[in-house]
Scaffold this motif. Structure first.
Motif, PDB file in Angstrom:
ATOM      1  N   ASP A 220      29.236  48.852  32.574  1.00 47.60           N
ATOM      2  CA  ASP A 220      30.514  49.568  32.584  1.00 47.60           C
ATOM      3  C   ASP A 220      30.533  50.691  31.556  1.00 47.60           C
ATOM      4  O   ASP A 220      31.056  51.779  31.815  1.00 47.60           O
ATOM      5  CB  ASP A 220      31.670  48.602  32.309  1.00 47.60           C
ATOM      6  N   GLN A 221      29.967  50.453  30.377  1.00 43.68           N
ATOM      7  CA  GLN A 221      30.005  51.496  29.348  1.00 43.68           C
ATOM      8  C   GLN A 221      29.056  52.641  29.669  1.00 43.68           C
ATOM      9  O   GLN A 221      29.347  53.797  29.353  1.00 43.68           O
ATOM     10  CB  GLN A 221      29.686  50.902  27.968  1.00 43.68           C
ATOM     11  N   LEU A 222      27.926  52.355  30.299  1.00 44.04           N
ATOM     12  CA  LEU A 222      27.045  53.443  30.736  1.00 44.04           C
ATOM     13  C   LEU A 222      27.773  54.338  31.736  1.00 44.04           C
ATOM     14  O   LEU A 222      27.677  55.568  31.684  1.00 44.04           O
ATOM     15  CB  LEU A 222      25.767  52.882  31.357  1.00 44.04           C
ATOM     16  N   LEU A 223      28.514  53.707  32.641  1.00 47.58           N
ATOM     17  CA  LEU A 223      29.278  54.477  33.625  1.00 47.58           C
ATOM     18  C   LEU A 223      30.392  55.267  32.937  1.00 47.58           C
ATOM     19  O   LEU A 223      30.680  56.414  33.305  1.00 47.58           O
ATOM     20  CB  LEU A 223      29.864  53.532  34.673  1.00 47.58           C
ATOM     21  N   THR A 224      30.996  54.690  31.916  1.00 50.31           N
ATOM     22  CA  THR A 224      32.031  55.382  31.143  1.00 50.31           C
ATOM     23  C   THR A 224      31.453  56.620  30.463  1.00 50.31           C
ATOM     24  O   THR A 224      32.050  57.704  30.481  1.00 50.31           O
ATOM     25  CB  THR A 224      32.622  54.439  30.085  1.00 50.31           C
ATOM     26  N   LEU A 225      30.287  56.461  29.838  1.00 52.71           N
ATOM     27  CA  LEU A 225      29.669  57.590  29.142  1.00 52.71           C
ATOM     28  C   LEU A 225      29.204  58.653  30.119  1.00 52.71           C
ATOM     29  O   LEU A 225      29.233  59.854  29.810  1.00 52.71           O
ATOM     30  CB  LEU A 225      28.501  57.089  28.281  1.00 52.71           C
TER      31      LEU A 225
END
Length: 437
Positions: free
Chosen positions: A253-258
């Protein structure tokens, strides 16, 4: 950050339109920016709306009230219940609130400062040079697709640490995935039912998760993981205060956020930069003639002020009787900050309608008034990375090419879902500079 506890008072809301929610929602979708300006002209710098997704909400654009909102603690205002977690995942920074948000943000801040950020500059320049080599001379073309490829490739390398098969698969998967997600984020479409766009989005998300699982497995097997600069490598080595590590779901999820923070919005701003510079030949001549890094930085700030690609940032009231400037708001209300309206305020930015980078020359913007990245504890975590990307891409573009000015009217705003892009894609005509072929 300040937290002020006051006894609840009677609810006082700014005036606003009284049309039914469906009518206001249709107006917001078909005439978003023009509609906000009309509402401000009629009701002032704060007004109440009733729209799908947010419900009854207060829109503000006054500097004092925006600053107060951004400085208020999460016990008073925090993330809205309906947020980008719908498309980025429940563990995304955009979905988290309170202590969960603080813990995740603390782990993700280090990659975007100091040595690591400097290391990413080389990647961005390599991708820019590779893409610019494909540009035609003396023929008009849209620059937005190129900017999308540059920022996507840079993110995949610098953040995902992707190469080989995973790089190729993500480069093919993510553009339609991001485009669909951007549209679904602003449309009140239920996830129920078999025949709706959420089914396709969920299928793309499963493909994305499978690729990220492979990237994680490869990184964990890499005996040189400690030497890597990519954000995935840092995530795998990071630990919370209690010693626990990020879960696979949190990493995905955080990779997608970044990716969201540094890809589409950054590319769109770069296309706007081309569109603005071609219509301001004096600024263009000064930039290309002097190579002044301060003027380049000021130009990027002014592009973001005059053409913010994200118009709204939001908070939700967590306590009854929250006093915001002149108003007293009930628990559950959403407060929408209009970035475009405050950026157009002549009292803050004299002759605000004029594109003038010199207003930022030698001066740092007030981050409660110049807010393309939002503000407060929820300010975009990728702001420094995005600024670096824009600086490197524009610097390289102006070094390699002459950008041909135009007297055509400015390109209209076009909604891509979450972001606003130039309607013609930031069209350009370029000529390669001598000695750069």
């Amino acid at each position: 950050m300040t937290t002020v506890t006051r006894p609840p008072g009677p609810v006082t809301l700014p005036p606003g339109p009284t049309a039914p929610r469906a009518v206001q929602g249709a107006y917001a979708l078909t005439s978003p920016l023009r509609g906000l300006h009309r509402l401000r002209a009629k009701y002032g710098d704060a007004f109440t709306v009733n729209v799908p997704i947010f419900g009854r909400a207060v829109v503000i654009s006054g500097a004092a009230e925006i600053k107060q909102l951004f400085m208020s603690g999460p016990d008073l205002v925090d993330n809205q219940e309906v947020n980008l977690g719908r498309v980025l995942g429940p563990r995304s920074l955009f979905a988290l609130s309170g202590e969960d948000h603080r813990r995740q943000r603390k782990l993700l801040v280090p990659p975007f400062h100091g040595r690591r950020l400097a290391a990413y500059e080389k990647i961005v320049e390599e991708e820019t040079v590779r893409e610019l080599a494909t540009w035609p001379e003396d023929r008009a073309f849209a620059t937005l697709p190129s900017m999308m490829r540059i920022t996507l490739n840079a993110i995949l390398r610098a953040v995902f640490g992707a190469e080989g098969a995973e790089f190729a698969e993500l480069r093919a998967l993510l553009p339609p995935f991001v485009t669909l997600g951007s549209r679904l984020a602003v449309l009140p479409i239920s996830k129920k039912g078999r025949l709706n766009p959420w089914r396709r989005f969920e299928r793309l998300r499963r493909e994305y998760d499978a690729i990220v699982d492979r990237l994680i497995a490869k990184a964990r097997a890499d005996d040189r993981l400690d030497d890597r600069d990519d954000v995935l490598a840092l995530m795998l080595q990071s630990r919370y205060d209690d010693g626990s590590e990020l879960s696979r779901e949190e990493i995905a999820d955080q990779l997608l956020t970044l990716l969201t923070a540094g890809h589409e919005t950054t590319a769109t701003t770069l296309a706007w930069a081309v569109e603005r510079l071609r219509r301001h030949p004096g600024v263009l001549r000064e930039l290309t003639g002097s190579g002044d890094s301060k003027l380049l930085n000021a130009t990027i700030l002014e592009v973001q002020r005059t053409r913010p690609v994200i118009d709204l940032t939001a908070r939700q009231v967590k306590q009854d009787g929250f006093r915001l400037g002149r108003w007293t708001l009930p628990k559950g209300y959403v407060v929408l900050v209009s970035i475009a309206l405050i950026h157009d305020d002549d009292a803050l930015f004299p002759h605000a309608a004029t594109f003038d980078p010199h207003r930022f020359a030698g001066a740092r913007p007030d981050l409660y008034q110049w807010i393309p990245f939002g503000g407060g504890t929820r300010r975009c975590i990728g702001a420094a990375f995005a600024t670096m990307e824009m600086t490197v891409v524009l610097r390289t573009l102006l070094r390699e090419f002459t950008l041909v000015p135009t007297d055509e009217a400015g390109e209209r705003w076009h909604s891509r879902g979450v972001a606003y892009a130039p309607a013609k894609g930031g069209r350009a005509i370029v000529r390669r500079r001598e000695g750069t072929a």
